[in-house]
Design a protein around this motif. Structure first.
Motif: not given
Length: 125
Positions: A46-59
């Motif tokens: 879940v930590k890896s997926q949460a980080q990627r989700s937030l990176q997607n939002l930032r993009a």
């Protein structure tokens, strides 16, 4: 008037919706799973997926000329509410005070078997 915001630096929509829509002084970003732009999960935890989700939002925010400072509301969807603390830890790495309003809910399942999905509303300058 609505304006579609889209970037190749986040996963493309997997259905009849847009990555984001700018309208009436706000940017509404669709829920982002923890998948890379190529559609693969960033990790099995879940930590890896949460980080990627937030990176997607930032993009997507960046494509609109915005940042997390413009966020006014987020919603976090978790496949398991027991992951709340782990996701909160990652979430805190992306936001500074004043924090946006937020809701976190547990759901039965998420698309593609994801563990976390995050959506965001931002105020446009």
């Amino acid at each position: 008037m609505k304006k579609i915001i889209s970037t190749k630096n986040a996963p493309q929509a997997i259905g009849p919706y847009s990555q984001a829509i700018a309208a009436n002084g706000f940017l509404f970003i669709s829920g982002q799973l923890g998948v890379t732009p190529s559609g693969e999960f960033a990790g099995a935890d879940v930590k890896s997926q949460a980080q990627r989700s937030l990176q997607n939002l930032r993009a997507i925010l960046s494509e609109a000329g915005l940042s997390f400072e413009n966020a006014v509301k987020t919603t976090i969807f978790l496949a398991d509410i027991a992951d709340f603390a782990a996701v909160n830890e990652i979430y805190a790495e992306f936001f500074n005070e004043p924090y946006p309003a937020r809701s976190t809910v547990a759901v039965k399942t998420l698309p593609k078997g994801g563990l976390v999905e995050i959506e965001l509303i931002a105020a446009i300058k």
